[in-house]
Design a protein around this motif. Structure first.
Motif, short mmCIF file in Angstrom:
data_model
loop_
_atom_site.label_atom_id
_atom_site.label_comp_id
_atom_site.label_asym_id
_atom_site.label_seq_id
_atom_site.Cartn_x
_atom_site.Cartn_y
_atom_site.Cartn_z
N UNK A 1 -80.06 -64.15 51.27
CA UNK A 1 -81.35 -64.35 50.62
C UNK A 1 -81.12 -64.98 49.25
N UNK A 2 -81.88 -65.99 48.92
CA UNK A 2 -81.75 -66.66 47.62
C UNK A 2 -82.58 -65.89 46.60
N UNK A 3 -81.93 -65.50 45.50
CA UNK A 3 -82.57 -64.69 44.47
C UNK A 3 -82.44 -65.38 43.12
N UNK A 4 -83.54 -65.61 42.41
CA UNK A 4 -83.46 -66.18 41.06
C UNK A 4 -82.85 -65.17 40.09
N UNK A 5 -82.02 -65.66 39.16
CA UNK A 5 -81.43 -64.83 38.12
C UNK A 5 -81.63 -65.52 36.77
N UNK A 6 -81.58 -64.73 35.70
CA UNK A 6 -81.75 -65.27 34.35
C UNK A 6 -81.01 -64.39 33.36
N UNK A 7 -80.10 -64.99 32.57
CA UNK A 7 -79.44 -64.32 31.45
C UNK A 7 -80.06 -64.86 30.18
N UNK A 8 -80.43 -63.98 29.25
CA UNK A 8 -81.03 -64.48 28.02
C UNK A 8 -80.81 -63.48 26.90
N UNK A 9 -80.93 -63.96 25.67
CA UNK A 9 -80.76 -63.09 24.53
C UNK A 9 -80.36 -63.88 23.29
N UNK A 10 -79.52 -63.26 22.48
CA UNK A 10 -79.07 -63.89 21.24
C UNK A 10 -77.66 -63.39 20.92
N UNK A 11 -76.98 -64.10 20.05
CA UNK A 11 -75.66 -63.66 19.60
C UNK A 11 -75.32 -64.35 18.29
N UNK A 12 -74.38 -63.74 17.58
CA UNK A 12 -73.80 -64.34 16.38
C UNK A 12 -72.31 -64.52 16.63
N UNK A 13 -71.80 -65.69 16.29
CA UNK A 13 -70.38 -66.00 16.45
C UNK A 13 -69.63 -65.50 15.22
N UNK A 14 -68.43 -64.97 15.42
CA UNK A 14 -67.59 -64.51 14.32
C UNK A 14 -66.96 -65.66 13.55
N UNK A 15 -65.76 -65.44 13.05
CA UNK A 15 -65.10 -66.39 12.15
C UNK A 15 -64.54 -67.62 12.85
N UNK A 16 -64.48 -67.62 14.18
CA UNK A 16 -63.93 -68.76 14.92
C UNK A 16 -64.92 -69.23 15.97
N UNK A 17 -65.22 -70.52 15.97
CA UNK A 17 -66.11 -71.09 16.98
C UNK A 17 -65.40 -71.20 18.32
N UNK B 1 -74.00 -59.27 20.09
CA UNK B 1 -74.48 -59.96 21.28
C UNK B 1 -75.60 -59.13 21.91
N UNK B 2 -76.66 -59.79 22.30
CA UNK B 2 -77.71 -59.18 23.10
C UNK B 2 -77.80 -60.00 24.38
N UNK B 3 -77.51 -59.40 25.53
CA UNK B 3 -77.50 -60.13 26.79
C UNK B 3 -78.23 -59.33 27.86
N UNK B 4 -79.38 -59.84 28.30
CA UNK B 4 -80.17 -59.22 29.36
C UNK B 4 -80.01 -60.01 30.64
N UNK B 5 -79.99 -59.33 31.79
CA UNK B 5 -79.96 -59.98 33.09
C UNK B 5 -81.23 -59.59 33.84
N UNK B 6 -81.96 -60.59 34.29
CA UNK B 6 -83.21 -60.38 35.00
C UNK B 6 -83.10 -61.04 36.37
N UNK B 7 -83.50 -60.32 37.42
CA UNK B 7 -83.55 -60.86 38.78
C UNK B 7 -85.00 -60.88 39.22
N UNK B 8 -85.47 -62.01 39.71
CA UNK B 8 -86.83 -62.09 40.24
C UNK B 8 -86.74 -61.85 41.73
N UNK B 9 -87.17 -60.69 42.16
CA UNK B 9 -86.98 -60.31 43.56
C UNK B 9 -88.29 -60.19 44.33
N UNK C 1 -80.11 -69.82 33.70
CA UNK C 1 -80.96 -69.46 34.81
C UNK C 1 -80.58 -70.23 36.06
N UNK C 2 -80.81 -69.65 37.21
CA UNK C 2 -80.52 -70.32 38.48
C UNK C 2 -80.84 -69.41 39.64
N UNK C 3 -80.22 -69.68 40.78
CA UNK C 3 -80.37 -68.83 41.95
C UNK C 3 -78.99 -68.46 42.48
#
Length: 193
Positions: free
Chosen positions: A147-163, A110-118, A84-86
């Motif tokens: 204009x400064x806009x807050x953003x947020x990436x959030x969700x979940x993921x599973x890593x495969x065979x290599x970190x 991977x589940x990745x959502x992007x949210x902007x607080x406008x 999260x940030x701006x």
């Protein structure tokens, strides 16, 4: 009168041998079932954090890493996350595209959502979410120049065979201009399995 709290026992047992004068603590058991059943396989709480220390800019449509927010992940691990940030754009009509990059994903992906607080009643999300690392989210939102806009990436993921390392990325959409991620953006990963 000053009151003090006494130390709390987070879990039975310890993790490794601590350095002189330090204490090792076990925090979470190895999985949700073990936590409720009092399983013996303890591990340290798997949470890591990062922070952007100075402004980052991108004048292209090519995704670039957000320096300071690259966080380590282990093979086969399942994680929850939030970054999260701006940000600001140098031109009206130039808005952020963002993604989460990492090693090959595991079977749950991977589940990745992007949210902007406008503004009140005017928040925007990407229409759906990305389901792969390095796939761009681009909400249909045009901010006024600088204009400064807050953003947020959030969700979940599973890593495969290599970190490796998971890191949020950013670019501009097709419009001309510069996207700036302001200093102070932060993020965390929590390993849940």
């Amino acid at each position: 009168m000053t009151q003090f709290l006494t130390a709390a026992l987070l879990a039975e047992g310890s993790v490794g041998t601590p350095d002189a004068g330090a204490t090792a603590l076990g925090a979470l058991a190895s999985g949700p079932a073990a936590r409720t059943a009092g399983g013996a396989a303890l591990r340290v709480l798997d949470i890591v954090t990062g922070r952007v220390t100075s402004a980052l800019t991108n004048t292209t449509t090519t995704l670039a890493d957000m320096t300071g927010l690259g966080l380590p992940v282990v093979a086969g691990g399942t994680y929850l996350y939030e970054f999260s940030g701006t940000y600001s754009s140098s031109a009206t009509g130039c808005y952020i595209a963002a993604a989460l990059n990492g090693p090959a994903a595991g079977t749950s992906g991977v589940i990745c959502n992007l949210h902007l607080h406008v503004g009140v009643g005017a928040d925007t999300w990407h229409n759906g979410c990305t389901t792969a690392f390095a796939a761009s989210n681009t909400p249909a939102y045009v901010a006024a120049a600088n204009a400064v806009t807050p953003w947020r990436l959030y969700g979940s993921f599973e890593v495969g065979a290599t970190g490796g390392t998971v890191v949020p990325q950013f670019a501009r959409n097709a419009g001309a201009g510069t996207i700036t991620i302001q200093a102070g953006a932060w993020g965390w990963l929590l390993r849940i399995a």
